[in-house]
Design an enzyme around this catalytic site. Structure first.
Site, short mmCIF file in Angstrom:
data_model
loop_
_atom_site.label_atom_id
_atom_site.label_comp_id
_atom_site.label_asym_id
_atom_site.label_seq_id
_atom_site.Cartn_x
_atom_site.Cartn_y
_atom_site.Cartn_z
N ARG A 1 0.86 -1.18 0.00
CA ARG A 1 0.00 0.00 0.00
C ARG A 1 0.90 1.23 0.00
NH1 ARG A 1 -2.20 -3.47 4.06
NH2 ARG A 1 -4.28 -4.26 3.55
N LYS B 1 -2.28 -1.81 8.09
CA LYS B 1 -3.72 -1.84 8.28
C LYS B 1 -4.12 -3.01 9.17
CE LYS B 1 -7.98 -1.44 5.55
NZ LYS B 1 -8.54 -1.40 4.18
N HIS C 1 -2.43 2.00 -6.25
CA HIS C 1 -3.07 0.76 -5.81
C HIS C 1 -3.22 -0.24 -6.96
CE1 HIS C 1 -4.48 -0.64 -1.95
NE2 HIS C 1 -5.47 -1.28 -2.52
N ARG D 1 -0.47 -2.71 -6.74
CA ARG D 1 -0.72 -3.74 -5.73
C ARG D 1 -1.70 -4.79 -6.26
NH1 ARG D 1 -1.24 -4.86 -0.01
NH2 ARG D 1 -3.40 -5.25 0.62
N HIS E 1 -4.35 -9.28 4.15
CA HIS E 1 -5.81 -9.29 4.24
C HIS E 1 -6.27 -10.08 5.46
CE1 HIS E 1 -6.36 -8.57 -0.38
NE2 HIS E 1 -6.13 -7.45 0.30
N TYR F 1 -9.49 -11.47 -6.68
CA TYR F 1 -8.52 -11.52 -7.78
C TYR F 1 -8.76 -12.70 -8.71
CZ TYR F 1 -6.17 -7.93 -5.10
OH TYR F 1 -5.90 -6.77 -4.41
#
Length: 368
Positions: free
Chosen positions: A225, A250, A315, A318, A341, A350
């Site tokens: 990120r 995050k 992004h 990424r 995640h 994805y």
């Protein structure tokens, strides 16, 4: 004298002022430095948000530098939803300040603190500084209808704002809004934007500046990120084990990401020339970390040099990293760990943009 032509336009449902001129580098730099000025990659024009006071601000800023032609600029009779909100009352500002302190004590990220603070500020100003103890669910419903929906804000923004307002009242006054009062939008299922490997290579190779190339390359090669890249310190690079340590990202989690031999070689070359002190990527004139705005500018320059017309953001790199890993056969569970995640459902998106299996599907059109 050089001339700028001002015209009315719209950015979605928001009124803006277009700034048109014959290109000159010095003139472009002057326009770019005007507070609140933005560049629209699709319309290829500089613009500022429309406000009744904006013209006088521009006349003052550009006085003696350029001539402003505003003959085509009309004064708009804006709906109430676009009107300027009243200034925050001092007694409410104190409450918001206490709310910010509480959020930080609970270790919310600074971006979340800012989002929730801004949400509560707009809400209270929309209600014209109505005392907190008099605010009820009807006020929240009206705010959602007359401010958020009327301005055409996204469903994700609506959720952020409502969450911030509910948490503020629960914390400051022990009041809990009824979540059923404001209908939550269904979560949009938007596919991630993915570049081909060829497009990624063109973007990464477009910069001659070694620092710029290293930053963009590291984002793609490790699926970082923007904030993760900017917060990296020299000590986060474990060159012997070939790992990058992402600290407290995050969700307040640390994670390890493998470093390829190619990116390690690039980082070593960068380090020898730029010799950063604390952060891996530091500003031009200080040892502080590189700024978000400057990093965005690095990508914009790369897109111009590469000739790629897509509205690429950081992004996208990424997303491309994750998709390309999947297409090479990497297990989704590992991709989930690499991206940081919390849920596998987030990573599963994805599979919808990978061409690994979609490309094998036969079309009946070929038999016609």
């Amino acid at each position: 004298m050089k001339k700028l032509v001002l015209k009315n336009d719209w950015m979605g449902k928001s009124p803006i002022i277009r700034i048109e001129f014959l290109y000159e580098f010095e003139l472009k730099e002057l326009v770019k430095q005007f507070p609140g000025c933005n560049w629209d990659t699709k319309k290829k024009v500089w613009w500022v948000s429309y406000e009744d006071s904006k013209l006088s601000e521009m006349l003052q800023y550009f006085k003696g530098k350029v001539w402003l032609d505003y003959s085509e600029l009309r004064k708009l009779e804006l709906p109430k939803t676009f009107s300027e909100l009243p200034v925050m009352a001092d007694f409410l500002a104190i409450e918001i300040s206490k709310f910010e302190d509480w959020l930080r004590n609970k270790r919310y990220s600074e971006s979340t603190v800012k989002t929730y603070r801004d949400a509560v500020s707009i809400f209270l100003r929309f209600l014209e500084n109505k005392p907190i103890e008099e605010i009820d669910n009807h006020d929240l419903e009206r705010f959602n209808k007359e401010y958020i929906l009327a301005r055409g804000y996204s469903g994700s923004y609506q959720n952020q704002v409502v969450n911030g307002i509910k948490l503020f009242f629960k914390n400051r006054r022990g009041v809990k809004f009824n979540p059923e009062i404001v209908y939550r939008p269904k979560r949009q299922k938007i596919l991630p934007n993915v570049l081909s490997k060829e497009e990624v290579k063109i973007i990464l190779d477009s910069h001659q500046n070694l620092k710029h190339r290293a930053m963009l390359s590291l984002i793609y090669s490790c699926g970082l990120r923007r904030s993760e890249l900017l917060n990296l310190k020299i000590t986060d690079v474990d060159s012997k084990r070939r790992f990058l340590i992402i600290r407290q990202s995050k969700g307040k989690k640390d994670r390890l990401v493998p470093l390829s031999p190619k990116i390690l070689e690039l980082l070593r070359s960068y380090f020898k020339i730029f010799k950063p002190s604390v952060y891996l990527f530091e500003g031009h004139r200080s040892i502080g970390k590189y700024s978000e705005k400057s990093l965005e500018s690095v990508l914009k320059q790369a897109l111009v040099k590469s000739g790629i017309k897509k509205p690429v953001t950081l992004h996208w790199l990424r997303h491309s990293y994750a998709t390309h890993l999947l297409e090479r056969g990497t297990d989704l569970r590992y991709i989930q760990e690499l991206l940081g995640h919390n849920s596998s459902k987030t990573t599963e998106i994805y599979t919808h943009v990978s061409i690994q299996n979609l490309g094998k599907i036969w079309s009946p059109f070929d038999d016609l």
